[in-house]
Design a protein around this motif. Structure first.
Motif, PDB file in Angstrom:
ATOM      1  N   THR A  43       0.838  -1.202   0.000  1.00  0.00           N
ATOM      2  CA  THR A  43       0.000   0.000   0.000  1.00  0.00           C
ATOM      3  C   THR A  43       0.873   1.253   0.000  1.00  0.00           C
ATOM      4  O   THR A  43       2.052   1.206   0.322  1.00  0.00           O
ATOM      5  CB  THR A  43      -0.909   0.018   1.237  1.00  0.00           C
ATOM      6  N   PRO A  46      -1.856   7.842  -0.195  1.00  0.00           N
ATOM      7  CA  PRO A  46      -2.367   8.549  -1.382  1.00  0.00           C
ATOM      8  C   PRO A  46      -2.092  10.048  -1.379  1.00  0.00           C
ATOM      9  O   PRO A  46      -1.922  10.638  -2.430  1.00  0.00           O
ATOM     10  CB  PRO A  46      -3.873   8.273  -1.339  1.00  0.00           C
ATOM     11  N   THR A  72      -0.366   7.937 -12.145  1.00  0.00           N
ATOM     12  CA  THR A  72      -1.275   8.370 -11.077  1.00  0.00           C
ATOM     13  C   THR A  72      -2.562   8.874 -11.712  1.00  0.00           C
ATOM     14  O   THR A  72      -2.558   9.448 -12.797  1.00  0.00           O
ATOM     15  CB  THR A  72      -0.687   9.498 -10.207  1.00  0.00           C
ATOM     16  N   THR A  96      -2.011   4.193  -9.325  1.00  0.00           N
ATOM     17  CA  THR A  96      -2.606   4.501  -8.023  1.00  0.00           C
ATOM     18  C   THR A  96      -3.293   5.854  -8.093  1.00  0.00           C
ATOM     19  O   THR A  96      -3.166   6.578  -9.080  1.00  0.00           O
ATOM     20  CB  THR A  96      -1.567   4.461  -6.894  1.00  0.00           C
ATOM     21  N   VAL A 115      -8.763   1.924  -9.712  1.00  0.00           N
ATOM     22  CA  VAL A 115      -7.645   2.637  -9.103  1.00  0.00           C
ATOM     23  C   VAL A 115      -8.139   3.152  -7.752  1.00  0.00           C
ATOM     24  O   VAL A 115      -9.009   4.009  -7.695  1.00  0.00           O
ATOM     25  CB  VAL A 115      -7.186   3.806  -9.995  1.00  0.00           C
ATOM     26  N   GLU A 119      -3.973   1.829  -2.674  1.00  0.00           N
ATOM     27  CA  GLU A 119      -3.599   0.568  -3.310  1.00  0.00           C
ATOM     28  C   GLU A 119      -2.953   0.853  -4.666  1.00  0.00           C
ATOM     29  O   GLU A 119      -3.256   1.854  -5.307  1.00  0.00           O
ATOM     30  CB  GLU A 119      -4.837  -0.318  -3.534  1.00  0.00           C
ATOM     31  N   VAL A 120      -2.088  -0.054  -5.085  1.00  0.00           N
ATOM     32  CA  VAL A 120      -1.433   0.085  -6.381  1.00  0.00           C
ATOM     33  C   VAL A 120      -1.878  -1.075  -7.266  1.00  0.00           C
ATOM     34  O   VAL A 120      -1.679  -2.233  -6.913  1.00  0.00           O
ATOM     35  CB  VAL A 120       0.099   0.076  -6.236  1.00  0.00           C
TER      36      VAL A 120
END
Lengths: 304, 591, 65
Positions: A43, A46, A72, A96, A115, A119-120
């Motif tokens: 994780t 963000p 992103t 992400t 997305v 989380e990625v």
């Protein structure tokens, strides 16, 4: 329990159908290698996204024909945009979000992932032919959701590079001083590239062939005599392949300190004073604070 | 003297009628918003700002998927328990209480949604799924909680009836309609635990500012814990109608009582541990968990396939009783002139198509192609929008005389209405499915982009838009006819010549069903074990990864302080403003 | 009448999904119908069904044949 014969047959057929479905999906996963977006990635925070992948969203080469794209999503755009990758490549996307839940979906393909902030999503995609794909966000993310789009350009091998160009020159020089234009060219590919760095300033064009090893950075400095340009504003452009960087250098009669700027503007049409040799050419700062490194970025590096 | 429901259960008939009318009101508003969206998305007529589209979409989703369906369900289930147990509810005040709570919940939820049209700070344009970090006004979550609690109490009411009945009939099998009500209610209790946890533990405190942040993946997973079984909650009353009413209307009997019980037991056990199939493309959930959800989902096809068999077999039996012959010739003998029958048959047919697109959605890796595209919208307009909604509208033509004691205003208009719905949905849903395959996303005000265009395989995107608009227009017309019939019937005078309140007999009766089928405790226990298997590890893993309250987030749109005075002021200004907006919208539509 | 009016209405309604899906199916075998062609085909099909349904059955009417 009393079950009619036909109903028994139907029941068996239904079970065969269900098991058949599960079998085909399993074959797709195991046999064809269609893996699911999963929990492979750790994780992230963000609101910060300060790791080396997402602080600089970009495409990176990790092997021959293998690339990684760090993407992103945020209200209401994708970064980088466009994403450029070569044909016949295998690209792993890491996507992400900086804010709410978005999606990253290549229109007309099965490249599609949610997305989620924190989380990625990791997804490996094989691109064959050169083609442009639209990218949409297909999860509602706010009042401008419908304007959130991007592009993935799959380009021919020979048109693809991962070259970063950043050129710098002083804003102002005194007539007669040399103008040093420094082009910093980074080759983010694994293989060396041969290319030409070209500077256009006034009516002059100078160029130099360079070879840059994979992962290396090359600095080319062009020196131009300001006296030949004459007093006034001169636009310059540095070109490496399709990448350009340009800004303006002002040649003035005499450099003055801070608050005399207004006067300098008024006097810009005065005659040149060739003999003056005051050293004022180095007032361009050299700090590399420009984090927004979109390719072929046209902002003047040392303007601030 | 007739033998209608209102004659036998006058007090209950009032509640059922109130529930139906509440559901129709939601259908009217939701349907109006449907056509507004259709015209906006396709670009044929845009009178509002695209940002308001999402407010319209939120209202459309909540009012149709939650309010319309569940109010109708509680009406049908109350009818089913009282009729099949042949006893009134235990305490009519309790029945009105849960109905009132559901109404209150709906109103409280609607206030912040409709406030989204105004300049007020209050809003809840978070769509039916309310994924954090999108944040709605606390009232939105609070209203949802009250509504769900209302449905829980409704379940208690039905169970009370059954317990009381069991005291008097200790050795009898549970009558089939009551059995269906009870299994569905048990499924609902398990399912709503997810949304209750999501709202009470996380979203409501977060929207009140009591906790700083939430884990978006956790609340999302808890939502889908509830979000998939809610689909079956809508569908079960429709299934019940196909099992207990359709055979009767066809002129025959239900093919098999035991298999009907098996189907409902399967729905009880398998509905909940499947929700992760809505999250196939979520990062942070391991592939293995997704595979488990997929396997459960695929087995959930079984009860639906069994239903398809039983429904068709029952119809054939009815047709043969009516003199039908031949391999397919019996089809001609069915009562196609009857809107109740025709509507249910067409709904069932559409549900078969929906089953196929559903199998695509359920396929873990095929899902990549269609996830969150317009395809999905096409899919659920076939399921909830037709299999459920059309069945509800069709059986309304049977129920209205039962609960009002008045004859249906017009059977011909009713037949035209159900056929129009079928044709309209054919056009709309087909274009949505095809659009989804091109990559056109769902839930967007303007699926027209600057950098690229969608490439249609057959025809053009413009043709798809036209088809959607045509379908939407036909559906709207169909709704108008439906409401004309409801109002017309309400204005009729009482009739003495109405069909009796009866449901279908069975060919193979409950005595053929093993006793174990009626062991609700056993099935509930199995259901809970399966839920624990399917969900405990994913939930633990999500919490371990992202934390119970998640990472630091930016709240969107805003966090709203809650003074009582403030609440009062916004409520009052919102109600007035919402009224004005409604008038503007209606004026906008009619201009 | 060969079938009841109600059944006729349902059969005609059922033409809608057939025609709509036919276009997609035909595209698979490289037959691309335009919108107009599909509409004409649909109306034609409905016409045929109407004629079939409304044609007096043999023996039940003198005007047949």
């Amino acid at each position: 329990m009393n079950i009619h014969t036909y109903e028994k047959l139907w029941l068996i057929a239904a079970m065969v159908l269900i098991v058949g479905f599960i079998a085909t999906i399993t074959y797709g996963s195991v046999g064809l290698g269609i893996t699911m977006v999963g929990d492979q990635q750790d994780t992230v925070e963000p609101t910060e996204l300060d790791d080396e992948r997402f602080s600089d969203p970009r495409v990176a080469q990790v092997g021959e024909n293998e690339y990684e794209a760090y993407v992103t999503a945020q209200m209401f755009s994708f970064q980088p945009d466009p994403i450029e990758v070569p044909e016949d490549s295998e690209v792993t996307f890491y996507v992400t979000s900086r804010d709410v839940i978005h999606s990253f979906s290549l229109v007309g393909t099965n490249v599609n992932t949610m997305v989620i902030p924190g989380e990625v999503a990791e997804m490996t995609v094989e691109f064959d032919e050169p083609q442009d794909y639209g990218v949409v966000c297909n999860e509602y993310c706010g009042p401008n959701h419908h304007n959130m789009e991007g592009m993935v350009h799959v380009v021919p091998e020979d048109e693809f590079d991962l070259t970063e160009l950043d050129a710098e020159a002083p804003d102002e020089v005194e007539t007669g001083d040399d103008i040093d234009v420094t082009a910093t060219v980074e080759n983010r590919l694994l293989d060396p590239i041969e290319t030409t760095v070209t500077l256009e300033i006034g009516n002059e064009t100078v160029s130099e062939d360079v070879t840059i090893d994979g992962g290396e950075t090359d600095e080319t400095t062009f020196t131009v005599d300001s006296a030949q340009l004459g007093e006034g504003d001169h636009e310059w452009t540095v070109t490496v392949d399709e990448h350009t960087d340009s800004w303006t250098v002002t040649v003035v009669d005499e450099l003055e300190d801070g608050d005399a700027d207004d006067d300098a503007d008024d006097e810009s049409n005065e005659n040149t004073d060739a003999g003056d040799d005051t050293d004022g050419g180095e007032n361009g700062t050299e700090d590399e604070t420009d984090t927004d490194e979109t390719e072929s970025d046209a902002s003047g590096g040392d303007d601030e | 003297m007739t033998n209608t429901y209102i004659e036998s259960f006058p007090a209950e008939a009032k509640v059922v009628r109130a529930a139906f009318y509440s559901s129709f009101l939601a259908l009217a508003i939701g349907g109006l918003f449907g056509i507004i969206q259709t015209l906006h998305r396709t670009g044929y007529y845009r009178f509002m700002d695209s940002a308001d589209y999402y407010t319209v979409l939120t209202a459309h989703g909540v009012l149709l998927a939650i309010t319309f369906t569940i109010f109708f369900l509680v009406g049908v289930f109350t009818w089913a328990t009282t009729t099949s147990l042949d006893r009134p509810v235990e305490d009519i005040r309790f029945t009105w209480a849960w109905y009132g709570l559901m109404v209150l919940g709906t109103v409280l939820t609607a206030i912040p949604i409709f406030a989204g049209f105004t300049d007020s700070e209050m809003s809840a344009s978070v769509l039916f799924t309310f994924y954090a970090p999108l944040q709605g006004h606390p009232l939105f979550y609070f209203g949802l909680v009250l509504f769900v609690v209302g449905t829980w109490l409704a379940g208690v009411d039905w169970f009370r009836s059954w317990w009381a009945w069991k005291q008097e009939h200790p050795d009898e099998r549970i009558p089939l309609p009551t059995f269906m009500v009870l299994t569905t209610t048990l499924m609902w209790y398990i399912a709503t635990l997810g949304v209750a946890a999501a709202i009470l533990l996380f979203l409501l405190p977060w929207s009140l500012g009591l906790v700083e942040s939430v884990n978006p993946l956790l609340t999302r997973t808890l939502f889908w814990f509830f979000g998939h079984p809610v689909v079956y909650f809508w569908l079960m009353p429709a299934y019940m109608m196909w099992y207990v009413l359709l055979p009767k209307i066809s002129g025959g009997k239900l093919f098999s009582d035991p298999l009907a019980r098996v189907v409902f037991v399967l729905f009880l056990i398998l509905s909940v541990p499947t929700g992760i199939h809505h999250q196939y493309l979520d990062p942070g959930i391991a592939e293995g968990f997704k595979f488990i959800a997929m396997t459960n989902t695929m087995f959930l096809l079984l009860p639906s396939l069994l239903t398809a068999f039983t429904v068709v077999a029952s119809m054939e039996h009815g047709a043969r009783q009516r003199g039908g012959t031949g391999y397919l010739g019996w089809l001609k003998a069915l009562p196609w002139r009857d809107p109740v029958f025709a509507g249910m048959a067409l709904a069932g047919l559409m549900f078969a198509a929906a089953g196929f697109s559903g199998m695509i959605n359920a396929g873990m890796n095929i899902n990549y192609l269609v996830h969150n595209t317009f395809w999905v919208v096409g899919h659920f307009h076939l399921t909830v929008g037709t299999a459920v909604a059309l069945t509800f509208m069709a059986v309304t033509y049977w129920f209205l005389p039962q609960v009002t004691g008045k004859a249906l205003w017009s059977r011909s208009v009713a037949l035209g209405q159900v056929v129009l719905w079928f044709v309209g949905m054919t056009f709309m849903s087909n274009a949505m499915h095809r659009g989804g395959l091109l990559g056109i996303p769902r839930r967007t005000a303007e699926p027209q982009y600057e950098g690229f265009e969608f490439e249609a395989a057959v025809g053009s995107v413009g043709e798809l838009d036209a088809q959607i608009a045509l379908g939407g227009a036909l559906l709207t017309l169909s709704l108008v006819l439906f409401f004309a019939n409801v109002v017309g019937t309400a204005l009729n005078s009482r009739s003495d010549d109405l069909p009796a309140n009866e449901y279908a007999d069975t060919l193979s009766g409950p005595s053929d069903a093993p006793l174990v089928l009626d062991n609700l405790k056993l099935w509930t226990a199995i259901a809970i074990v399966l839920v624990i298997f399917a969900y405990s590890f994913p939930l633990l893993s999500i919490i371990e990864r992202g934390g119970l309250f998640g990472p630091e987030l930016t709240e969107l749109p805003v966090s709203i302080g809650l003074g009582l005075e403030y609440l009062w002021v916004t409520t009052v200004s919102t109600v007035t403003a919402a009224g004005e907006t409604a008038i503007t919208i209606i004026a906008g539509v009619s201009s | 009448m060969r079938i009841s009016k109600g059944a006729l209405l349902i059969v005609i309604a059922f033409i809608a999904p057939l025609i709509v899906e036919l276009r997609t199916v035909l595209a698979w075998v490289n037959v691309e119908l335009t919108l107009l062609e599909s509409a004409v085909l649909g109306i034609g099909l409905i016409g045929v069904i109407l004629v079939w349904a409304l044609w007096p059955q043999e023996g039940t009417s003198e005007s047949a044949g």
